[in-house]
Scaffold this active site. Structure first.
Site, mmCIF file in Angstrom:
data_model
loop_
_atom_site.group_PDB
_atom_site.id
_atom_site.type_symbol
_atom_site.label_atom_id
_atom_site.label_comp_id
_atom_site.label_asym_id
_atom_site.label_seq_id
_atom_site.Cartn_x
_atom_site.Cartn_y
_atom_site.Cartn_z
ATOM 1 N N TRP A 88 0.818 -1.203 0.000
ATOM 2 C CA TRP A 88 0.000 0.000 0.000
ATOM 3 C C TRP A 88 0.857 1.259 0.000
ATOM 4 O O TRP A 88 0.600 2.193 -0.763
ATOM 5 C CB TRP A 88 -0.947 -0.009 1.202
ATOM 6 C CG TRP A 88 -1.976 1.073 1.196
ATOM 7 C CD1 TRP A 88 -2.179 2.000 2.169
ATOM 8 C CD2 TRP A 88 -2.946 1.350 0.179
ATOM 9 N NE1 TRP A 88 -3.221 2.839 1.827
ATOM 10 C CE2 TRP A 88 -3.710 2.468 0.602
ATOM 11 C CE3 TRP A 88 -3.241 0.774 -1.059
ATOM 12 C CZ2 TRP A 88 -4.744 3.018 -0.156
ATOM 13 C CZ3 TRP A 88 -4.279 1.319 -1.825
ATOM 14 C CH2 TRP A 88 -5.016 2.420 -1.373
ATOM 15 N N LYS A 141 -4.776 1.472 8.951
ATOM 16 C CA LYS A 141 -5.981 1.272 9.746
ATOM 17 C C LYS A 141 -5.635 0.412 10.954
ATOM 18 O O LYS A 141 -4.892 -0.553 10.826
ATOM 19 C CB LYS A 141 -7.057 0.572 8.911
ATOM 20 C CG LYS A 141 -7.413 1.310 7.624
ATOM 21 C CD LYS A 141 -8.164 0.425 6.648
ATOM 22 C CE LYS A 141 -8.406 1.154 5.341
ATOM 23 N NZ LYS A 141 -9.019 0.298 4.313
ATOM 24 N N GLY A 187 -10.593 3.862 3.231
ATOM 25 C CA GLY A 187 -11.629 3.514 2.269
ATOM 26 C C GLY A 187 -11.218 2.358 1.388
ATOM 27 O O GLY A 187 -10.122 1.801 1.516
ATOM 28 N N LYS A 189 -13.319 -2.910 10.255
ATOM 29 C CA LYS A 189 -13.600 -3.573 8.983
ATOM 30 C C LYS A 189 -12.691 -4.771 8.772
ATOM 31 O O LYS A 189 -13.106 -5.805 8.211
ATOM 32 C CB LYS A 189 -13.450 -2.547 7.857
ATOM 33 C CG LYS A 189 -13.592 -3.038 6.452
ATOM 34 C CD LYS A 189 -12.303 -3.385 5.750
ATOM 35 C CE LYS A 189 -11.180 -2.419 5.905
ATOM 36 N NZ LYS A 189 -9.974 -2.824 5.158
ATOM 37 N N ASP A 238 -16.302 -0.444 2.370
ATOM 38 C CA ASP A 238 -15.036 -1.153 2.140
ATOM 39 C C ASP A 238 -15.213 -2.665 2.220
ATOM 40 O O ASP A 238 -14.243 -3.420 2.155
ATOM 41 C CB ASP A 238 -14.007 -0.697 3.190
ATOM 42 C CG ASP A 238 -12.567 -0.856 2.721
ATOM 43 O OD1 ASP A 238 -12.342 -1.463 1.662
ATOM 44 O OD2 ASP A 238 -11.664 -0.376 3.429
ATOM 45 N N SER A 265 -7.694 -9.468 -0.422
ATOM 46 C CA SER A 265 -7.828 -9.063 0.980
ATOM 47 C C SER A 265 -6.974 -9.940 1.891
ATOM 48 O O SER A 265 -7.224 -11.143 2.033
ATOM 49 C CB SER A 265 -9.286 -9.142 1.418
ATOM 50 O OG SER A 265 -9.408 -9.002 2.824
ATOM 51 N N ASN A 285 -6.907 -9.846 5.145
ATOM 52 C CA ASN A 285 -7.687 -10.273 6.302
ATOM 53 C C ASN A 285 -8.614 -11.430 5.957
ATOM 54 O O ASN A 285 -8.715 -12.401 6.710
ATOM 55 C CB ASN A 285 -8.474 -9.087 6.865
ATOM 56 C CG ASN A 285 -7.565 -8.077 7.528
ATOM 57 O OD1 ASN A 285 -7.102 -8.264 8.645
ATOM 58 N ND2 ASN A 285 -7.279 -7.000 6.825
ATOM 59 N N GLU A 338 -4.190 -6.973 9.647
ATOM 60 C CA GLU A 338 -4.345 -6.048 10.772
ATOM 61 C C GLU A 338 -5.489 -6.447 11.704
ATOM 62 O O GLU A 338 -5.457 -6.160 12.904
ATOM 63 C CB GLU A 338 -4.577 -4.623 10.258
ATOM 64 C CG GLU A 338 -3.319 -3.910 9.815
ATOM 65 C CD GLU A 338 -2.454 -3.435 10.986
ATOM 66 O OE1 GLU A 338 -2.809 -3.712 12.142
ATOM 67 O OE2 GLU A 338 -1.428 -2.791 10.726
#
Length: 318
Positions: A11, A101, A129, A184, A236, A246, A248, A266
């Protein structure tokens, strides 16, 4: 604008690439001995984006001191330590944007709180986001949010960072946006667990009930509960609950299958902080609690799901 990006993960590297592409002068900082910086030094690519020649790679934190804006994209639990490094280096009188986040486990504090307290000013914003660098790199646009307690900084960053690839909205609930964005990732782990158990059809209920419990927490903490239904959280979900990119979601799926997954998820850390906040603000967080018991108390995933279905019947929007 001169921008230095701290963090050479997927990222942080994408953000450096993106900001360069819209005309900013960009440096990307990371320790020279990390695998990510070694790869970027050798190839200027991380397999998703290739950094233009204008982007300068730097390995000494003092080399980012000339930036107007400093972006940060690292493990959320390492933010306090990084802020300490910046203070030691005398690099505090800047505008900061947290492109990450999470909630600090030990204190239960939001990331902007940690940065503001450590740096000694409120010129701190969050960039949150939906969106994955793999998709942005292919030219697929998305919408994101920038929020800050400092209105002038928020206006400056939204105006300077917006493009046809990313449409930014002005956030107006810093607390709600940060809690929504962090939690999230917990919902993403829950979604992966459902995938791993072969009950992906439960994702609809997960999304509806997950957003509801996060909204209750945001309200109890003093934020706007509607933030849970905006881009920071519900908006999101596609990128977190369904996407193959993703971390997660994939972590949750791998966990219930007994497979090793080494990329940063995370939500694994955030769920511990969520338990702390739920207790502190006396808010029931059944989905977060289920994820926590599976990850940290060795509760079998099916037992955790059964426990959710056995909860006392109630009105949907209570």
């Amino acid at each position: 604008m001169k921008i230095s990006m701290i963090g050479s993960g997927r990222w942080g590297t994408f953000i450096a690439w993106y900001l360069d592409s819209i005309g900013h002068t960009v440096k990307l900082y990371g320790p020279a001995d990390t695998p990510q910086m070694q790869q970027l030094t050798a190839t200027r690519s991380n397999g998703m984006v290739t950094l233009g020649e204008r982007i300068k790679l730097v390995y000494d934190i003092h080399d980012i001191a000339d930036a107007d804006v400093i972006g940060i994209s690292i493990n959320s639990q390492g933010l306090r330590g990084l802020v300490g490094e910046l203070c030691d280096a005398g690099i505090t009188d800047k505008d900061f944007v947290l492109c990450m986040k999470g909630i600090e486990i030990g204190s239960g504090k939001r990331l902007s709180e940690i940065a503001t307290e450590g740096l000694g000013h409120d010129r701190v914003a969050v960039w949150i986001g939906p969106g994955h660098p793999q998709e942005f790199a292919r030219g697929i646009p998305n919408c994101m949010v920038i929020d800050s307690a400092n209105e002038a900084l928020k206006q400056k960053l939204v105006d300077s960072f917006s493009s046809k690839l990313i449409r930014f909205y002005y956030g107006n609930d810093l607390l709600g946006n940060e809690i929504g964005a962090a939690s999230k990732n917990v919902i993403g782990i829950a979604a992966g667990m459902l995938d791993g158990m072969g009950v992906s059809s439960l994702k609809g209920a997960l999304m509806a009930r997950g957003a509801r419990e996060v909204a209750r927490l945001i309200k109890a903490m003093g934020g706007n509960e509607l933030s849970a239904y905006g881009l920071c959280h519900l908006g999101d979900y596609e990128a977190t609950v369904f996407s193959k990119f993703s971390h997660n979601r994939q972590f949750g799926e791998s966990f219930v299958k007994g497979e090793t997954y080494t990329d940063l998820a995370e939500g694994y850390y955030t769920v511990k902080a969520m338990m702390k906040l739920g207790k502190q603000y006396r808010v029931e967080l059944p989905i977060s609690e289920a994820v926590y018991t599976v990850l940290y108390e060795n509760t079998p995933p099916k037992v955790a799901i059964d426990a959710l279905f056995e909860r006392t019947l109630k009105e949907e929007f209570m």
